[in-house]
Design a protein around this motif. Structure first.
Motif, PDB file in Angstrom:
ATOM      1  N   ARG A 263      14.436 -43.988  16.551  1.00 34.18           N
ATOM      2  CA  ARG A 263      15.195 -43.551  15.289  1.00 34.18           C
ATOM      3  C   ARG A 263      14.470 -43.925  14.125  1.00 34.18           C
ATOM      4  NH1 ARG A 263      19.998 -47.257  13.791  1.00 34.18           N
ATOM      5  NH2 ARG A 263      19.412 -49.017  14.816  1.00 34.18           N
ATOM      6  N   THR A 264      14.813 -43.047  13.137  1.00 36.85           N
ATOM      7  CA  THR A 264      13.780 -43.177  11.938  1.00 36.85           C
ATOM      8  C   THR A 264      14.646 -43.741  10.648  1.00 36.85           C
ATOM      9  OG1 THR A 264      14.852 -40.873  11.373  1.00 36.85           O
ATOM     10  CG2 THR A 264      12.724 -40.819  12.671  1.00 36.85           C
ATOM     11  N   LEU A 265      16.247 -43.941  10.891  1.00 34.25           N
ATOM     12  CA  LEU A 265      17.061 -44.455  10.052  1.00 34.25           C
ATOM     13  C   LEU A 265      18.031 -45.451  10.284  1.00 34.25           C
ATOM     14  CD1 LEU A 265      16.716 -43.190   6.942  1.00 34.25           C
ATOM     15  CD2 LEU A 265      18.923 -42.342   7.427  1.00 34.25           C
ATOM     16  N   ARG A 266      18.121 -46.650   9.432  1.00 34.35           N
ATOM     17  CA  ARG A 266      19.231 -47.702   9.802  1.00 34.35           C
ATOM     18  C   ARG A 266      20.351 -47.479   8.763  1.00 34.35           C
ATOM     19  NH1 ARG A 266      16.860 -50.616  13.696  1.00 34.35           N
ATOM     20  NH2 ARG A 266      18.200 -52.455  13.590  1.00 34.35           N
ATOM     21  N   ASN A 267      21.270 -48.137   8.962  1.00 39.39           N
ATOM     22  CA  ASN A 267      22.359 -47.916   8.299  1.00 39.39           C
ATOM     23  C   ASN A 267      22.144 -48.124   6.601  1.00 39.39           C
ATOM     24  OD1 ASN A 267      24.232 -47.561  10.199  1.00 39.39           O
ATOM     25  ND2 ASN A 267      24.849 -49.389  10.467  1.00 39.39           N
ATOM     26  N   THR A 268      21.401 -48.978   6.288  1.00 36.69           N
ATOM     27  CA  THR A 268      21.125 -49.519   4.930  1.00 36.69           C
ATOM     28  C   THR A 268      20.300 -48.322   4.460  1.00 36.69           C
ATOM     29  OG1 THR A 268      19.239 -50.965   5.569  1.00 36.69           O
ATOM     30  CG2 THR A 268      21.328 -52.166   5.211  1.00 36.69           C
ATOM     31  N   GLU A 269      19.650 -47.491   5.011  1.00 34.51           N
ATOM     32  CA  GLU A 269      18.856 -46.496   4.416  1.00 34.51           C
ATOM     33  C   GLU A 269      19.631 -45.230   4.198  1.00 34.51           C
ATOM     34  OE1 GLU A 269      14.632 -47.870   6.132  1.00 34.51           O
ATOM     35  OE2 GLU A 269      16.106 -47.386   7.658  1.00 34.51           O
ATOM     36  N   ASP A 270      20.832 -45.032   4.917  1.00 34.37           N
ATOM     37  CA  ASP A 270      21.545 -43.944   4.960  1.00 34.37           C
ATOM     38  C   ASP A 270      22.442 -43.912   3.561  1.00 34.37           C
ATOM     39  OD1 ASP A 270      23.851 -42.076   5.373  1.00 34.37           O
ATOM     40  OD2 ASP A 270      23.537 -42.366   7.576  1.00 34.37           O
ATOM     41  N   TRP A 271      22.140 -42.652   2.916  1.00 32.78           N
ATOM     42  CA  TRP A 271      22.772 -42.440   1.608  1.00 32.78           C
ATOM     43  C   TRP A 271      24.277 -42.106   1.412  1.00 32.78           C
ATOM     44  CZ3 TRP A 271      25.261 -37.792  -0.079  1.00 32.78           C
ATOM     45  CH2 TRP A 271      25.012 -36.842   0.789  1.00 32.78           C
ATOM     46  N   ILE A 272      24.700 -41.979   2.739  1.00 23.32           N
ATOM     47  CA  ILE A 272      26.286 -41.689   2.683  1.00 23.32           C
ATOM     48  C   ILE A 272      26.802 -43.035   3.057  1.00 23.32           C
ATOM     49  CG2 ILE A 272      28.015 -40.634   4.238  1.00 23.32           C
ATOM     50  CD1 ILE A 272      26.199 -38.362   4.385  1.00 23.32           C
ATOM     51  N   PHE A 273      26.097 -43.907   3.803  1.00 26.76           N
ATOM     52  CA  PHE A 273      26.530 -45.191   4.597  1.00 26.76           C
ATOM     53  C   PHE A 273      26.691 -46.116   3.255  1.00 26.76           C
ATOM     54  CE2 PHE A 273      25.841 -49.499   5.525  1.00 26.76           C
ATOM     55  CZ  PHE A 273      26.839 -49.674   6.648  1.00 26.76           C
ATOM     56  N   LYS A 274      25.767 -45.752   2.225  1.00 20.12           N
ATOM     57  CA  LYS A 274      25.835 -46.842   0.985  1.00 20.12           C
ATOM     58  C   LYS A 274      26.942 -46.749   0.222  1.00 20.12           C
ATOM     59  CE  LYS A 274      20.671 -46.779   0.617  1.00 20.12           C
ATOM     60  NZ  LYS A 274      19.565 -46.328  -0.243  1.00 20.12           N
ATOM     61  N   ASP A 275      27.640 -45.446   0.481  1.00 23.27           N
ATOM     62  CA  ASP A 275      28.925 -45.309  -0.271  1.00 23.27           C
ATOM     63  C   ASP A 275      30.236 -45.702   0.509  1.00 23.27           C
ATOM     64  OD1 ASP A 275      30.775 -44.457  -2.360  1.00 23.27           O
ATOM     65  OD2 ASP A 275      30.590 -42.378  -1.392  1.00 23.27           O
ATOM     66  N   GLY A 276      30.192 -47.088   0.808  1.00 25.04           N
ATOM     67  CA  GLY A 276      31.423 -47.519   1.215  1.00 25.04           C
ATOM     68  C   GLY A 276      31.231 -47.733   2.895  1.00 25.04           C
ATOM     69  N   GLY A 277      30.200 -47.447   3.223  1.00 32.70           N
ATOM     70  CA  GLY A 277      30.176 -47.567   4.849  1.00 32.70           C
ATOM     71  C   GLY A 277      30.161 -49.082   5.492  1.00 32.70           C
ATOM     72  N   GLU A 278      30.018 -49.939   4.752  1.00 33.87           N
ATOM     73  CA  GLU A 278      30.291 -51.091   5.308  1.00 33.87           C
ATOM     74  C   GLU A 278      31.891 -51.319   5.695  1.00 33.87           C
ATOM     75  OE1 GLU A 278      28.553 -54.085   5.997  1.00 33.87           O
ATOM     76  OE2 GLU A 278      26.655 -53.274   5.224  1.00 33.87           O
ATOM     77  N   GLN A 279      32.864 -50.794   5.086  1.00 36.81           N
ATOM     78  CA  GLN A 279      34.100 -50.890   5.241  1.00 36.81           C
ATOM     79  C   GLN A 279      34.188 -49.799   6.432  1.00 36.81           C
ATOM     80  OE1 GLN A 279      36.670 -50.476   1.728  1.00 36.81           O
ATOM     81  NE2 GLN A 279      35.140 -50.340   0.634  1.00 36.81           N
ATOM     82  N   LEU A 280      33.372 -49.187   6.939  1.00 39.28           N
ATOM     83  CA  LEU A 280      33.801 -48.302   7.967  1.00 39.28           C
ATOM     84  C   LEU A 280      32.994 -48.389   9.194  1.00 39.28           C
ATOM     85  CD1 LEU A 280      33.337 -45.156   5.539  1.00 39.28           C
ATOM     86  CD2 LEU A 280      35.471 -45.664   6.795  1.00 39.28           C
ATOM     87  N   LEU A 281      32.544 -49.708   9.332  1.00 40.76           N
ATOM     88  CA  LEU A 281      31.859 -50.195  10.701  1.00 40.76           C
ATOM     89  C   LEU A 281      32.880 -50.505  11.762  1.00 40.76           C
ATOM     90  CD1 LEU A 281      29.146 -52.530   9.126  1.00 40.76           C
ATOM     91  CD2 LEU A 281      28.601 -50.710  10.570  1.00 40.76           C
TER      92      LEU A 281
END
Length: 200
Positions: free
Chosen positions: A161-179
């Motif tokens: 895969r080419t992308l991890r969570n920290t590189e995802d522009w949508i994850f960066k907007d509150g994704g830590e709370q949605l894990l």
């Protein structure tokens, strides 16, 4: 007891289709009876509502989930890299019970270019009413668990895969709370996620 944790809304994305498929197990495709291969995932959503008087389970709400298959493909959409119009795999909804709970049987999602691994979800109080309340967001997976899952078939055939969570522009907007916090089961994984909604 409901926890009333407020979660951030996130984009619906281009692949929501209101299939109106009332089912708990979303792995099959009702158009041809085929079943999507992948590591099983039992996903429970506990939906609560809160207002000035307190926090209670949100009963009778419609909760949809949808996500790509192990190879990164969504059903019933036309995309530059695939056309699955008419297919309905990995889509469905449940109605929240007296505890505000719905449960789905699905598979661990695959990945596709430009995004971290995720599941979309939408909660609606009554789509036919003018008073309808709608909340849309996404759920994410720990990268270390995804790394393990993707060593197995059919995920491994997709390549690295080419992308991890920290590189995802949508994850960066509150994704830590949605894990999702995943628990290993005999067959795969299970997760329970609490969602608190301010409906009024």
């Amino acid at each position: 007891m409901p926890t009333c944790v407020v979660r951030p809304q996130q984009t619906e994305g281009p692949y929501f289709v209101d299939e109106k498929l009332n089912r708990s197990d979303i792995r099959s495709d009702p158009s041809d009876g085929s079943v999507k291969d992948g590591i099983p995932l039992k996903l429970t959503l506990r939906v609560s509502q809160f207002n000035s008087t307190g926090c209670t389970p949100l009963v009778g709400a419609i909760a949809d989930i949808w996500h790509c298959d192990a190879l990164g493909i969504y059903s019933d959409v036309k995309d530059p890299s695939f056309n699955t119009v008419g297919k309905k795999f990995l889509r469905g909804y449940q109605v929240t019970d007296a505890n505000g709970t719905v449960q789905f049987t699905t598979i661990y999602p695959g990945w596709y270019e430009g995004r971290g691994v995720h599941i979309h979800f939408k909660v609606r109080t009554d789509p036919t009413s003018r008073q309808n309340y709608e909340f849309t967001s996404q759920l994410y997976f720990d990268d270390s668990i995804t790394d393990q899952v993707y060593t197995h078939a059919p995920y491994a055939s997709r390549g690295q895969r080419t992308l991890r969570n920290t590189e995802d522009w949508i994850f960066k907007d509150g994704g830590e709370q949605l894990l999702l916090t995943l628990t290993k089961t005999n067959l795969g994984y299970a997760a329970t996620f609490d969602i608190g909604l301010q409906t009024v």
